[in-house]
Write an enzyme that holds these catalytic residues in place. Structure first.
Site, PDB file in Angstrom:
ATOM      1  CG  HIS A 169      -2.057   0.940   1.088  1.00  0.00           C
ATOM      2  ND1 HIS A 169      -1.969   2.277   1.362  1.00  0.00           N
ATOM      3  CD2 HIS A 169      -3.321   0.727   0.645  1.00  0.00           C
ATOM      4  CE1 HIS A 169      -3.130   2.846   1.122  1.00  0.00           C
ATOM      5  NE2 HIS A 169      -3.967   1.937   0.682  1.00  0.00           N
ATOM      6  CG  ASP A 188      -8.441  -4.570  -2.676  1.00  0.00           C
ATOM      7  OD1 ASP A 188      -9.653  -4.412  -2.509  1.00  0.00           O
ATOM      8  OD2 ASP A 188      -7.688  -3.689  -3.108  1.00  0.00           O
TER       9      ASP A 188
HETATM   10  N1  CMC Z   1       4.110  -7.658  -4.873  1.00  0.00           N
HETATM   11  C1  CMC Z   1       5.444  -7.621  -5.099  1.00  0.00           C
HETATM   12  N2  CMC Z   1       6.198  -6.533  -4.961  1.00  0.00           N
HETATM   13  C2  CMC Z   1       5.591  -5.387  -4.608  1.00  0.00           C
HETATM   14  C3  CMC Z   1       4.219  -5.337  -4.366  1.00  0.00           C
HETATM   15  C4  CMC Z   1       3.462  -6.525  -4.503  1.00  0.00           C
HETATM   16  N3  CMC Z   1       2.146  -6.535  -4.282  1.00  0.00           N
HETATM   17  N4  CMC Z   1       3.878  -4.085  -4.021  1.00  0.00           N
HETATM   18  C5  CMC Z   1       4.991  -3.367  -4.057  1.00  0.00           C
HETATM   19  N5  CMC Z   1       6.042  -4.156  -4.394  1.00  0.00           N
HETATM   20  C6  CMC Z   1       7.467  -3.759  -4.473  1.00  0.00           C
HETATM   21  C7  CMC Z   1       7.753  -2.938  -5.718  1.00  0.00           C
HETATM   22  O1  CMC Z   1       8.136  -3.767  -6.793  1.00  0.00           O
HETATM   23  C8  CMC Z   1       8.861  -2.045  -5.228  1.00  0.00           C
HETATM   24  O2  CMC Z   1      10.049  -2.806  -5.181  1.00  0.00           O
HETATM   25  P1  CMC Z   1      11.507  -2.086  -5.411  1.00  0.00           P
HETATM   26  O3  CMC Z   1      11.629  -1.085  -4.319  1.00  0.00           O
HETATM   27  O4  CMC Z   1      12.471  -3.198  -5.347  1.00  0.00           O
HETATM   28  O5  CMC Z   1      11.408  -1.465  -6.788  1.00  0.00           O
HETATM   29  C9  CMC Z   1       8.457  -1.740  -3.778  1.00  0.00           C
HETATM   30  O6  CMC Z   1       7.699  -2.886  -3.358  1.00  0.00           O
HETATM   31  C10 CMC Z   1       7.646  -0.468  -3.612  1.00  0.00           C
HETATM   32  O7  CMC Z   1       6.507  -0.585  -4.485  1.00  0.00           O
HETATM   33  P2  CMC Z   1       5.854   0.593  -5.286  1.00  0.00           P
HETATM   34  O8  CMC Z   1       5.208   0.044  -6.498  1.00  0.00           O
HETATM   35  O9  CMC Z   1       6.830   1.709  -5.428  1.00  0.00           O
HETATM   36  O10 CMC Z   1       4.758   1.044  -4.266  1.00  0.00           O
HETATM   37  P3  CMC Z   1       3.586   2.022  -4.589  1.00  0.00           P
HETATM   38  O11 CMC Z   1       3.325   2.767  -3.344  1.00  0.00           O
HETATM   39  O12 CMC Z   1       3.836   2.798  -5.821  1.00  0.00           O
HETATM   40  O13 CMC Z   1       2.365   1.021  -4.936  1.00  0.00           O
HETATM   41  C11 CMC Z   1       0.593  -0.490  -4.665  1.00  0.00           C
HETATM   42  C12 CMC Z   1       1.409   0.635  -4.015  1.00  0.00           C
HETATM   43  C13 CMC Z   1      -0.617  -0.775  -3.794  1.00  0.00           C
HETATM   44  C14 CMC Z   1       0.098  -0.031  -6.018  1.00  0.00           C
HETATM   45  C15 CMC Z   1       1.504  -1.742  -4.808  1.00  0.00           C
HETATM   46  O14 CMC Z   1       1.902  -2.184  -3.524  1.00  0.00           O
HETATM   47  C16 CMC Z   1       0.816  -2.870  -5.554  1.00  0.00           C
HETATM   48  O15 CMC Z   1       0.881  -2.912  -6.789  1.00  0.00           O
HETATM   49  N6  CMC Z   1       0.110  -3.829  -4.827  1.00  0.00           N
HETATM   50  C17 CMC Z   1      -0.641  -4.845  -5.498  1.00  0.00           C
HETATM   51  C18 CMC Z   1      -1.982  -4.291  -5.967  1.00  0.00           C
HETATM   52  C19 CMC Z   1      -2.946  -4.072  -4.810  1.00  0.00           C
HETATM   53  O16 CMC Z   1      -3.106  -4.921  -3.961  1.00  0.00           O
HETATM   54  N7  CMC Z   1      -3.615  -2.904  -4.822  1.00  0.00           N
HETATM   55  C20 CMC Z   1      -4.619  -2.556  -3.823  1.00  0.00           C
HETATM   56  C21 CMC Z   1      -4.176  -1.408  -2.943  1.00  0.00           C
HETATM   57  S1  CMC Z   1      -5.199  -1.230  -1.470  1.00  0.00           S
HETATM   58  C22 CMC Z   1      -6.772  -0.823  -1.992  1.00  0.00           C
HETATM   59  C23 CMC Z   1      -6.870   0.364  -2.881  1.00  0.00           C
HETATM   60  O17 CMC Z   1      -6.272   1.420  -2.601  1.00  0.00           O
HETATM   61  O18 CMC Z   1      -7.553   0.278  -3.882  1.00  0.00           O
END
Ligand code: CMC
Length: 430
Positions: free
Chosen positions: A306, A363
């Protein structure tokens, strides 16, 4: 004592005021940065940008705290209902008995769609995604209520807000029935909000659907837990659209589109698809965890991570408990629940997820509950949208009631070609 921030640029010093929220969150106010220095801030993905001051929802992502209007989510989940929470979010206080009755009556009076809207459903292909139908139909609703543009008017705002909360549920159920080739079931004025939704989804002309009390409680809880989450992607979208003085229905329809993506609300559908894939491949979850850590695999552990929570999402904790309780009460099992539990345990003990502070989010378990209730997977994000509607409306209201509100218009740093002269077609080569 007021604190100022000093920035040194090109040998000059500039001062900017700071501001502090009621929970001690601090910000540097940089609205005069460009005019004073010629610089703007660059924050792709807005990880450090406060887009507004808001009095609706508070999150402390490090501590795993979520409060609506100051009330902890755990307390609301235990003691309140989705409709009471909707009132709380929109009007800022817990309703008195009379206020709640009036609000509830307004929802009932506005639950039926304009009869002509029914024809719009005929135009969608049978396999349309219900999120596409939902945003289109919410937007189309604007055409039936000409008073919408004057939505700053208090009395009309109340009616339009109630209409939207009530009709999003009717549209959602109609979309589902249409997509399955089933006859439309009209809402029943005698039913409360959540039973009425299940009635419109599952009652047949020849058989009334009778939900178990545990199912009603679980679904109402899902709506309540999704009701607001401060400046997430869809809510920011709603505020962005509202800032141009577009009407409430247009703003909410845009919110539905933003919610649809798998990184946002679409994650609840993506979680179940991921669990199904793991189950079908005979993997116990370990192989998938390895893939999710590999950046080249194109896979992520959906329902994990998140932007704000660097700790367990408090909603996920509540949903996980509710999921266990529902399965016990209904005497059911689901292999996908077992896979989810194994994935969670493996991820929470894996240095990749621990170091990045990736925990289950709302989720991760919500889809398993919805599946147990009989909600089809493609409707999961629609249910998220039904739940999020009061939050969007509360944010819309904050924008239209703010006398200082301006159109939202971020800047950019242009990195394209510098000035070029037009090249005639015959001189451009093949
Ligand atoms: N699985 C594997 N790696 C992950 C995941 C995941 N679910 N989430 C983040 N990472 C890694 C990402 O690859 C990055 O790694 P590195 O630092 O080595 O490059 C690090 O963790 C930071 O991730 P980010 O993408 O920069 O984080 P963000 O804040 O931009 O994204 C997120 C947040 C929710 C989009 C992301 O965690 C994600 O894609 N999660 C899976 C989708 C999900 O469950 N979304 C629902 C969010 S909660 C409800 C809502 O708001 O709708």
């Amino acid at each position: 004592m007021s604190i100022t921030a000093k920035i040194h640029l090109g040998g000059k010093e500039f001062e900017f005021p700071t501001t502090e929220g009621s929970e001690g969150e601090k910000a540097i106010e940089i609205s005069s940065l460009r005019s004073k220095t010629g610089y703007i801030t660059l924050d792709e993905g807005y990880g450090n940008t406060g887009s507004c001051c808001s009095a609706i929802t508070y999150i402390d992502g490090d501590k795993g705290i979520l409060r609506y209007r100051g009330y902890p989510i755990e307390e609301l989940a235990e003691k309140s209902s989705f409709i009471e929470v909707s009132f709380l979010l929109i009007y800022g206080h817990l309703p008195s008995r009379d206020e709640l009755r009036r609000f509830s009556d307004l929802l009932t009076q506005n639950q039926v769609l304009h009869e002509n809207m029914k024809h719009h459903f005929e135009g969608f292909p049978q396999d349309s995604h219900p999120m596409a139908m939902l945003s289109a139909m919410i937007n189309a609703s604007s055409c039936f209520y000409p008073g919408l543009m004057g939505s700053a008017n208090r009395e009309r705002f109340d009616i339009h807000a109630a209409r939207l909360i009530s009709q999003v549920r009717t549209i959602a159920a109609f979309s589902y029935r249409k997509s399955r080739g089933l006859p439309i079931t009209y809402p029943k004025p005698a039913y409360k909000y959540t039973p009425n939704f299940l009635h419109m989804m599952f009652s047949e002309p020849y058989a009334e659907y009778e939900p178990k009390v545990e199912v009603l409680r679980a679904l109402d809880l899902i709506f309540l837990l999704h009701a607001d989450h401060e400046q997430n992607c869809s809510t920011s979208t709603v505020r962005m659209v509202a800032s141009s003085q577009a009407n409430l229905f247009a703003s909410a329809a845009a919110g539905v589109c933003a919610l649809w993506g798998p990184l946002h609300g679409g994650a609840n559908q993506a979680v179940i698809e991921m669990l199904n894939e793991i189950h079908a491949s005979g993997d116990d979850g370990r192989r998938f965890i390895e893939e999710a850590k590999d950046k080249n695999s194109g896979k992520r552990l959906m329902g994990f991570g998140h932007r704000v929570y660097r700790n367990y999402d408090p909603r996920a904790r509540i949903i996980k408990k509710a999921c266990d309780a529902l399965f016990k009460a209904l005497h059911i099992t689901d292999p996908l629940l077992e896979i989810a539990q194994r994935l969670e345990e493996a991820a929470l003990n894996d240095s990749y997820f621990v170091e990045r502070k990736l925990y289950p989010n709302v989720d991760f378990y919500s889809g398993i509950i919805m599946r147990a209730i009989g909600i089809p997977t493609e409707m999961f994000t629609v249910l998220f949208a039904i739940g999020r509607m009061p939050g969007w409306i509360a944010n819309f209201k904050e924008i239209i009631e703010d006398p200082k509100s301006r159109i939202n218009r971020p800047r950019q740093i242009y990195v394209g070609p510098t000035v070029q002269s037009y090249v005639p077609m015959e001189e451009r080569g093949k």
